[in-house]
Structure formats: structure tokens, C-alpha cells
Design an enzyme around this catalytic site. Structure first.
Site, PDB file in Angstrom:
ATOM      1  N   GLY A  28       0.811  -1.208   0.000  1.00  7.91           N
ATOM      2  CA  GLY A  28       0.000   0.000   0.000  1.00  7.91           C
ATOM      3  C   GLY A  28       0.845   1.259   0.000  1.00  7.91           C
ATOM      4  O   GLY A  28       2.067   1.221   0.157  1.00  7.91           O
ATOM      5  N   LYS A 176     -12.928   3.428  10.999  1.00  6.20           N
ATOM      6  CA  LYS A 176     -11.681   3.719  11.706  1.00  6.20           C
ATOM      7  C   LYS A 176     -11.926   3.847  13.200  1.00  6.20           C
ATOM      8  O   LYS A 176     -11.112   3.392  14.023  1.00  6.20           O
ATOM      9  CB  LYS A 176     -11.050   5.001  11.163  1.00  6.20           C
ATOM     10  CG  LYS A 176     -10.674   4.946   9.700  1.00  6.20           C
ATOM     11  CD  LYS A 176      -9.767   3.796   9.343  1.00  6.20           C
ATOM     12  CE  LYS A 176      -8.375   3.917   9.884  1.00  6.20           C
ATOM     13  NZ  LYS A 176      -7.452   2.868   9.376  1.00  6.20           N
TER      14      LYS A 176
END
Length: 358
Positions: A28, A176
């Protein structure tokens, strides 16, 4: 322009004696920078990817910009956050785990649980494997989304603040918050001797190590391409990807980081329009197509009725967050780059990789 993909303005993290570190999501945008920083500081790295085809991306990022081939110091293994298989083996013999991987879709999922459940359950899988394999410390990549998306008087935020997941929020912001809460709850009740530290960055920008775009860098590309003629009047903090990687390494080893979360950001929030203006100021004609207009608040509210992408902007209208990063500075010795440097380096990286079409 030449980019240093891993140098920190606060000085280097001390080299280590070859400790093995697991990095989840090593292919990533942030994960690739974390892998590079670890290799640069003398660690051995085991990076996870969801499919074997992604292994080449990790190695390409590790060798980008003429860096030395890490050889056997870098191992790439398959482990998917949606399944238990492979995580015990991935964490085995590791001193530290940096859990960077997390879902971040380009669009809005059909149902919030498509994002929330994988983020939460994936974090718990990694923590459970780390505990069972005797890992000393896990550093979890959370987000400012878990800190500052519930309104408060003055809109000043630090690590003591939490977003309320029951507010009317986008699935990403809720994911999150839920994932980080679940991580802290797990460590308090079942963490054993393994320690946890959390990094909460604001919007992450900065140079790419591979051509695969993150959501934030894709925004800069859209501005430079002229694909974003008008922007929402929204303010946010900027975190340089190199500084975020640096914060992970500091939190990984600093004795006072255990049990703590760290807000990582520029000092001052900026708007999308100010971002465009900075690009134009520093890049001249190459940024001739960046946006120069903002939607009005009424236009944002109206558009948000049918455009899920503007729902977050509508909820943040009129908010200019004040971001307190004192803790990361005082405890970790961490310091951020200035926003202009971060944004210009983002743009230069896009040009260097041939990703801007104008």
C-alpha cells in the site's frame, strides 16, 4: 526533482540490530514507505499482501529510486484480513508488528458493514496473532477520523478526543473509529504482555513509491489533470507519508509510546482550494488546470442529497479543525514537514511517474 522517500526532518531513527518486523499491507501507499524506512534502519521485514501477485509491488517499492536491493532482509507473505489463515505464521518470530493495512474504498460501499466489519475484525486478527506469537509491541495505523469528526466547541482536537460512531458519518470514518476502539478493548482484556501504540494521521499526501494511487494522491492528480474544476469548502490536516512512516517507527520502539495514541498532522488545517493555490504557486504552468472555485455551503448541502461523496463535506461545513500534535513531538521527538513541501513532492512524484495527463 529528486525525492528522498524516507528521510525525516526530525533526524533518523536509530539503526537496529536486524529485528524482524511484520508490516501488514506492505504494497500500500503508506505500507511501502514503512517497509522502506524499516529496511533503511537495519531491520528485517516481513510484509503481508492479499494475493501473491502483489509481492512484486512490495519489492519494486523497496528498490525504487535506486535503493539497494534488500535481498533476504525482505520477505513477502500472503495473509488476508478477512480470514484467519496465515496470520500466526506471519507474526511468528517478529519483535514488532506494524498494522498498516485497512480498507479504504474509492467509492461509498452499499452497506456500512462492508467496510466496518473487515476493518474491525482484521485488526483483531492481527492483534490476536501478535499476542499468541509473543510480539513485543503492535503499532496500529488508525486515523484522525477516529478523533475529530464529532463536533465540539472550538473544534480543537488531540488524542483525548474520540469520534462518536453513532453520529451521522460516512462508513470509512465509522470504520476507523470502531476498529480502533475494538483494538484498545481487546488489548485491555486479552492483550497479554503485548503492547499497543496507535498512530492517528490526518489526510496522507507525499511522494509515491509505486504507480498505484492512494485516494488522497488521486485527489492531487485530479486537480492537476483539470478533472476537478470546483471543490468543496472543507478543511483538513495534511500528513506527509514519510512523516507518518517515521512516526510508526518511533512509536514502535520508544518506551513511553506503549498504551498511547498519537495525532500526526500538519499544524494548520487547509482547504481544498488552498491546496490548489499552493500547487499553482509552486508549479506554475504545470498546475494551470487546478481548481480556482469553491462550492457554496448551500450547493454542498444540495449535492450531498444525491452524491454520497459530498456527504462528509456537508457534515463538516464551517469547521476548521485545530490540530494539536504536541504529544507526538514531545514523546516521540517527531516533527512534520511543511504542507507546501508535502504537496509539491506529491505533484512531482505524479509527474515523475507519468501519471498526470495535461
Amino acid at each position: 526533482m529528486t525525492h528522498d522517500p524516507y528521510a525525516s526532518p526530525a533526524g533518523p531513527v536509530p539503526a537496529r540490530s536486524g529485528e524482524l518486523v511484520l508490516v501488514t499491507g506492505g504494497n500500500g501507499y503508506l505500507g511501502a514507505h514503512v517497509v522502506r524506512r524499516l529496511l533503511d534502519t537495519g531491520h528485517r521485514v516481513r510484509a503481508t499482501v492479499r494475493s501473491p501477485q502483489r509481492a512484486a509491488e512490495v519489492r519494486a517499492a523497496a528498490a525504487a529510486g535506486g535503493a539497494a536491493d534488500p535481498g533476504e532482509r525482505l520477505e513477502v507473505v500472503r495473509a488476508d484480513l478477512s480470514a484467519d489463515a496465515g496470520w500466526a505464521e506471519a507474526a511468528r518470530d517478529c519483535t514488532y508488528v506494524l498494522h498498516v493495512a485497512s480498507p479504504f474504498p474509492a467509492g461509498v460501499p452499499r452497506h456500512p458493514d462492508e467496510l466496518i466489519v473487515p476493518a474491525r475484525d482484521g485488526a483483531l486478527r492481527v492483534l490476536r496473532a501478535a499476542r499468541d506469537e509473543g510480539v513485543e509491541r503492535v503499532v496500529l495505523t488508525s486515523s484522525f477520523a477516529a478523533i475529530g469528526y464529532s463536533r465540539k466547541p472550538g473544534d480543537t482536537y488531540d488524542e483525548g478526543d474520540w469520534t462518536d460512531p453513532d453520529d451521522d458519518l460516512t462508513p470509512y470514518i465509522r470504520s476507523k473509529t470502531v476498529a480502533e476502539r475494538a483494538a484498545w478493548d481487546f488489548m485491555a482484556s486479552q492483550g497479554g504482555r503485548t503492547e499497543l501504540a496507535v498512530i492517528n494521521p490526518t489526510g496522507i499526501f507525499g511522494p509515491l513509491l509505486t504507480p498505484r494511487l492512494s485516494v488522497s494522491v488521486a485527489l492531487v492528480k485530479a486537480m492537476l489533470d483539470g478533472a476537478l474544476p470546483v471543490v468543496a469548502p472543507q478543511y483538513f490536516g495534511v500528513a506527509d507519508v514519510r512523516d507518518v512512516a517515521d512516526a510508526h517507527l518511533r512509536a514502535m520502539t520508544h518506551p513511553d509510546a506503549a498504551g498511547e495514541r498519537f495525532l500526526v498532522s500538519s499544524d494548520t488545517a487547509i482547504s481544498f482550494l488552498r491546496m490548489a493555490a499552493l500547487l499553482a504557486e509552486h508549479l506554475g504552468e504545470r498546475a494551470a488546470r487546478v481548481p480556482t472555485r469553491e462550492l457554496t455551503a448551500d450547493q454542498v448541502r444540495e449535492a450531498a442529497r444525491t452524491d454520497p461523496a459530498l456527504r462528509e463535506a456537508a457534515g463538516q461545513l464551517g469547521k476548521v479543525p485545530v490540530l494539536r500534535t504536541d504529544k507526538a513531538r514531545a514523546v516521540l521527538g517527531w516533527h512534520p514537514r511543511d504542507v507546501a513541501t508535502t504537496l509539491v513532492d506529491t505533484a512531482e512524484s505524479l509527474y515523475d511517474l507519468g501519471l498526470v495527463h495535461n
